[in-house]
Design a protein around this motif. Structure first.
Motif, PDB file in Angstrom:
ATOM      1  N   MET A  82       0.820  -1.216   0.000  1.00 55.99           N
ATOM      2  CA  MET A  82       0.000   0.000   0.000  1.00 55.99           C
ATOM      3  C   MET A  82       0.853   1.266   0.000  1.00 55.99           C
ATOM      4  N   LEU A  83       2.158   1.117   0.220  1.00 58.45           N
ATOM      5  CA  LEU A  83       3.047   2.279   0.131  1.00 58.45           C
ATOM      6  C   LEU A  83       3.138   2.788  -1.303  1.00 58.45           C
ATOM      7  N   ILE A  84       2.948   1.858  -2.241  1.00 57.35           N
ATOM      8  CA  ILE A  84       2.980   2.235  -3.655  1.00 57.35           C
ATOM      9  C   ILE A  84       1.599   2.782  -3.999  1.00 57.35           C
ATOM     10  N   HIS A 126       2.970  11.754   2.931  1.00 54.09           N
ATOM     11  CA  HIS A 126       3.505  10.444   3.301  1.00 54.09           C
ATOM     12  C   HIS A 126       3.353  10.169   4.790  1.00 54.09           C
ATOM     13  N   VAL A 127       2.352  10.798   5.405  1.00 48.28           N
ATOM     14  CA  VAL A 127       2.121  10.576   6.831  1.00 48.28           C
ATOM     15  C   VAL A 127       1.633   9.148   7.066  1.00 48.28           C
ATOM     16  N   GLU A 128       0.762   8.647   6.200  1.00 44.91           N
ATOM     17  CA  GLU A 128       0.220   7.300   6.388  1.00 44.91           C
ATOM     18  C   GLU A 128       1.277   6.228   6.146  1.00 44.91           C
ATOM     19  N   ASP A 129       2.343   6.552   5.465  1.00 45.60           N
ATOM     20  CA  ASP A 129       3.414   5.585   5.238  1.00 45.60           C
ATOM     21  C   ASP A 129       4.018   5.111   6.556  1.00 45.60           C
ATOM     22  N   VAL A 130       4.118   6.019   7.510  1.00 44.55           N
ATOM     23  CA  VAL A 130       4.671   5.659   8.824  1.00 44.55           C
ATOM     24  C   VAL A 130       3.801   4.595   9.480  1.00 44.55           C
TER      25      VAL A 130
END
Length: 74
Positions: free
Chosen positions: A36-38, A44-48
């Motif tokens: 889901m990072l892609i 990019h807060v949700e990437d953490v």
């Protein structure tokens, strides 16, 4: 009288969840989180949160494997 016909069992006597299925499910969920990072998000807060969730799932599998290997869990 109806209570005497049922067998009384404790929770540890019930059929346990398959260990391999649980491990595979956790690894698959971690992979999905990382996939889901892609995406097409701008921030990019949700990437953490996705990386932390995947790390917790993998850590749980590794800790379970180590505990079972060393005989601390059945």
């Amino acid at each position: 009288m109806s209570g005497s016909s049922e067998q009384i069992t404790s929770p540890d006597q019930r059929k346990p969840i398959s260990r391999k299925a649980a491990r595979a499910g956790a690894i698959i969920c971690a992979a999905i989180c990382l996939l889901m990072l892609i995406g097409n998000q701008q921030g990019h807060v949700e990437d953490v949160f996705l990386v932390v969730t995947a790390a917790i799932l993998v850590l749980a599998v590794v800790v379970d494997w180590l505990l079972r290997k060393n005989g601390f869990r059945r």
